[in-house]
Design a protein around this motif. Structure first.
Motif, mmCIF file in Angstrom:
data_model
loop_
_atom_site.group_PDB
_atom_site.id
_atom_site.type_symbol
_atom_site.label_atom_id
_atom_site.label_comp_id
_atom_site.label_asym_id
_atom_site.label_seq_id
_atom_site.Cartn_x
_atom_site.Cartn_y
_atom_site.Cartn_z
ATOM 1 N N TYR A 23 0.831 -1.204 0.000
ATOM 2 C CA TYR A 23 0.000 0.000 0.000
ATOM 3 C C TYR A 23 0.868 1.259 0.000
ATOM 4 C CZ TYR A 23 -4.554 -2.268 0.554
ATOM 5 O OH TYR A 23 -5.705 -2.980 0.339
ATOM 6 N N ARG A 24 1.981 1.201 0.728
ATOM 7 C CA ARG A 24 2.875 2.360 0.754
ATOM 8 C C ARG A 24 3.457 2.619 -0.629
ATOM 9 N NH1 ARG A 24 8.199 2.970 4.716
ATOM 10 N NH2 ARG A 24 8.705 5.145 4.200
ATOM 11 N N ALA A 25 3.872 1.552 -1.310
ATOM 12 C CA ALA A 25 4.396 1.710 -2.670
ATOM 13 C C ALA A 25 3.328 2.273 -3.599
ATOM 14 C CB ALA A 25 4.891 0.362 -3.186
ATOM 15 N N LEU A 26 2.081 1.868 -3.374
ATOM 16 C CA LEU A 26 0.982 2.364 -4.196
ATOM 17 C C LEU A 26 0.837 3.879 -4.059
ATOM 18 C CD1 LEU A 26 -1.216 1.115 -6.062
ATOM 19 C CD2 LEU A 26 -2.728 1.129 -4.061
ATOM 20 N N HIS A 30 1.314 6.459 -7.201
ATOM 21 C CA HIS A 30 0.051 6.965 -7.711
ATOM 22 C C HIS A 30 -0.413 8.186 -6.913
ATOM 23 C CE1 HIS A 30 0.168 2.809 -9.165
ATOM 24 N NE2 HIS A 30 -0.668 3.182 -10.109
ATOM 25 N N ASP A 31 -1.363 8.901 -7.466
ATOM 26 C CA ASP A 31 -1.927 10.075 -6.803
ATOM 27 C C ASP A 31 -2.971 9.586 -5.797
ATOM 28 O OD1 ASP A 31 -2.408 12.659 -6.142
ATOM 29 O OD2 ASP A 31 -3.482 13.189 -7.988
ATOM 30 N N LEU A 32 -2.477 9.059 -4.691
ATOM 31 C CA LEU A 32 -3.320 8.396 -3.696
ATOM 32 C C LEU A 32 -2.792 8.673 -2.297
ATOM 33 C CD1 LEU A 32 -5.485 6.209 -2.860
ATOM 34 C CD2 LEU A 32 -3.635 4.529 -3.127
ATOM 35 N N MET A 33 -3.693 8.957 -1.372
ATOM 36 C CA MET A 33 -3.344 9.119 0.030
ATOM 37 C C MET A 33 -4.046 8.015 0.834
ATOM 38 S SD MET A 33 -4.014 12.329 2.637
ATOM 39 C CE MET A 33 -2.934 13.385 1.679
ATOM 40 N N VAL A 34 -3.274 7.235 1.559
ATOM 41 C CA VAL A 34 -3.825 6.177 2.415
ATOM 42 C C VAL A 34 -3.611 6.574 3.868
ATOM 43 C CG1 VAL A 34 -3.616 3.781 3.155
ATOM 44 C CG2 VAL A 34 -3.512 4.340 0.734
ATOM 45 N N ASN A 35 -4.708 6.785 4.578
ATOM 46 C CA ASN A 35 -4.650 7.129 5.993
ATOM 47 C C ASN A 35 -4.681 5.844 6.812
ATOM 48 O OD1 ASN A 35 -4.974 9.979 5.338
ATOM 49 N ND2 ASN A 35 -7.117 9.478 4.927
ATOM 50 N N LEU A 36 -3.539 5.451 7.334
ATOM 51 C CA LEU A 36 -3.496 4.253 8.157
ATOM 52 C C LEU A 36 -4.046 4.578 9.548
ATOM 53 C CD1 LEU A 36 -0.719 1.597 8.369
ATOM 54 C CD2 LEU A 36 -1.768 2.471 10.446
ATOM 55 N N ARG A 37 -5.050 3.812 9.977
ATOM 56 C CA ARG A 37 -5.717 4.046 11.255
ATOM 57 C C ARG A 37 -5.545 2.814 12.135
ATOM 58 N NH1 ARG A 37 -11.545 6.659 9.835
ATOM 59 N NH2 ARG A 37 -11.490 6.966 12.108
ATOM 60 N N VAL A 184 -8.464 -6.850 10.341
ATOM 61 C CA VAL A 184 -7.398 -6.106 9.677
ATOM 62 C C VAL A 184 -6.496 -7.077 8.903
ATOM 63 C CG1 VAL A 184 -7.385 -4.237 11.365
ATOM 64 C CG2 VAL A 184 -5.942 -6.233 11.767
ATOM 65 N N PRO A 185 -5.878 -6.556 7.826
ATOM 66 C CA PRO A 185 -5.983 -5.192 7.309
ATOM 67 C C PRO A 185 -7.237 -5.016 6.452
ATOM 68 C CG PRO A 185 -4.513 -6.464 5.921
ATOM 69 C CD PRO A 185 -4.920 -7.369 7.056
ATOM 70 N N THR A 186 -7.915 -3.919 6.640
ATOM 71 C CA THR A 186 -9.064 -3.576 5.798
ATOM 72 C C THR A 186 -8.860 -2.181 5.229
ATOM 73 O OG1 THR A 186 -10.658 -4.971 6.969
ATOM 74 C CG2 THR A 186 -11.539 -3.102 5.747
ATOM 75 N N LEU A 187 -8.852 -2.092 3.911
ATOM 76 C CA LEU A 187 -8.808 -0.802 3.241
ATOM 77 C C LEU A 187 -10.247 -0.402 2.924
ATOM 78 C CD1 LEU A 187 -6.589 1.166 1.721
ATOM 79 C CD2 LEU A 187 -7.803 0.298 -0.281
ATOM 80 N N VAL A 188 -10.606 0.823 3.274
ATOM 81 C CA VAL A 188 -11.937 1.339 2.947
ATOM 82 C C VAL A 188 -11.770 2.483 1.957
ATOM 83 C CG1 VAL A 188 -14.048 2.392 3.817
ATOM 84 C CG2 VAL A 188 -12.879 0.643 5.181
ATOM 85 N N PHE A 189 -12.292 2.254 0.770
ATOM 86 C CA PHE A 189 -12.220 3.257 -0.297
ATOM 87 C C PHE A 189 -13.623 3.571 -0.786
ATOM 88 C CE2 PHE A 189 -12.147 4.042 -4.941
ATOM 89 C CZ PHE A 189 -11.570 5.311 -4.915
ATOM 90 N N ASP A 190 -13.976 4.828 -0.754
ATOM 91 C CA ASP A 190 -15.282 5.275 -1.240
ATOM 92 C C ASP A 190 -16.415 4.479 -0.576
ATOM 93 O OD1 ASP A 190 -16.851 6.991 -2.754
ATOM 94 O OD2 ASP A 190 -16.905 5.648 -4.487
ATOM 95 N N GLY A 191 -16.237 4.202 0.727
ATOM 96 C CA GLY A 191 -17.250 3.506 1.497
ATOM 97 C C GLY A 191 -17.260 1.999 1.333
ATOM 98 N N GLU A 192 -16.347 1.450 0.534
ATOM 99 C CA GLU A 192 -16.321 0.005 0.260
ATOM 100 C C GLU A 192 -15.118 -0.644 0.953
ATOM 101 O OE1 GLU A 192 -16.556 -2.986 -3.632
ATOM 102 O OE2 GLU A 192 -16.202 -0.838 -3.898
#
Length: 215
Positions: A23-26, A30-37, A184-192
């Motif tokens: 995910y960090r490499a992504l 890419h033009d992407l921000m991942v907020n790790l919680r 975990v790990p669960t990525l939530v993107f656009d509510g999905e």
């Protein structure tokens, strides 16, 4: 347009470790921000979880996590020590837990600074990548430095503001469950929600549908 996603994550989860660098490499490519919680692991939230699972669950998990690491070429070694103090034979979780509360609060302190993804990636590389006595010496300080942070500052905050940090961590867990999952790990993107290190490609596919672009 920068896309954003939340990554719910635990220091005790081998699959979180196996997903994090990808995910960090992504985000770097890419033009992407991942907020790790960060959240507290099941061993803290539901200690009885391990006792009520099928006896084969733990054995299969150990087999699979080593296999996933080998498949992706990710260094992997049993944590020394385990972030959770637990009797592997009886599965009993110890009352005294000297590591996980500090780690998770450090992760949330890093999240306050927008640096939780690199910080948790660097620390998990120590814990799950085979570093001996990762909790001693300069290991964690080096991980913080590589993430652009100061361990002494994070540690002071983890002690002085523990109650507020724990409230934020609980809020992370509530947000994970509200999104439709609990693990975990669960990525939530656009509510999905996309649960597991084996759903990264599918998450990327969905992001590409919403305009994910290389930097």
């Amino acid at each position: 347009m920068t896309l954003t996603a939340d990554l719910f994550w635990s220091f005790r989860s081998p699959y979180s470790y196996l997903a994090t660098r990808r995910y960090r490499a992504l985000t770097e490519e890419h033009d992407l921000m991942v907020n790790l919680r960060p959240v507290y692991p099941l061993a803290i939230r539901e200690p009885a979880f391990f006792e009520r699972n099928h006896p084969n669950w733990l054995r299969y998990t150990f087999t699979d996590m080593f296999r996933v690491a080998q498949f992706h070429g990710i260094p992997f070694g049993p944590p020394k020590p385990d972030p959770i103090v637990q009797n592997v034979i009886t599965r009993e979780i110890a009352d005294e837990q000297p590591y996980i509360f500090r780690l998770t609060r450090l992760g949330q302190a890093a999240a306050r600074r927008g640096q939780s993804l690199p910080f948790c990636d660097e620390v998990s590389r120590l814990i799950w990548g085979g570093a001996e006595n990762w909790h001693e010496g300069d290991h964690l300080a080096g991980a913080a430095t590589r993430a652009g942070l100061e361990l002494a500052e994070l540690d002071a905050e983890a002690v002085e503001d523990a109650e507020a940090l724990d409230a934020e961590i609980a809020s992370n867990q509530a947000a994970l469950e509200a999104a439709g999952h609990w693990g975990v790990p669960t990525l939530v993107f656009d509510g999905e929600p996309f649960f597991g290190q084996d759903r990264i490609e599918m998450a990327v596919w969905r992001m590409q549908q919403k305009g994910l672009a290389p930097r």
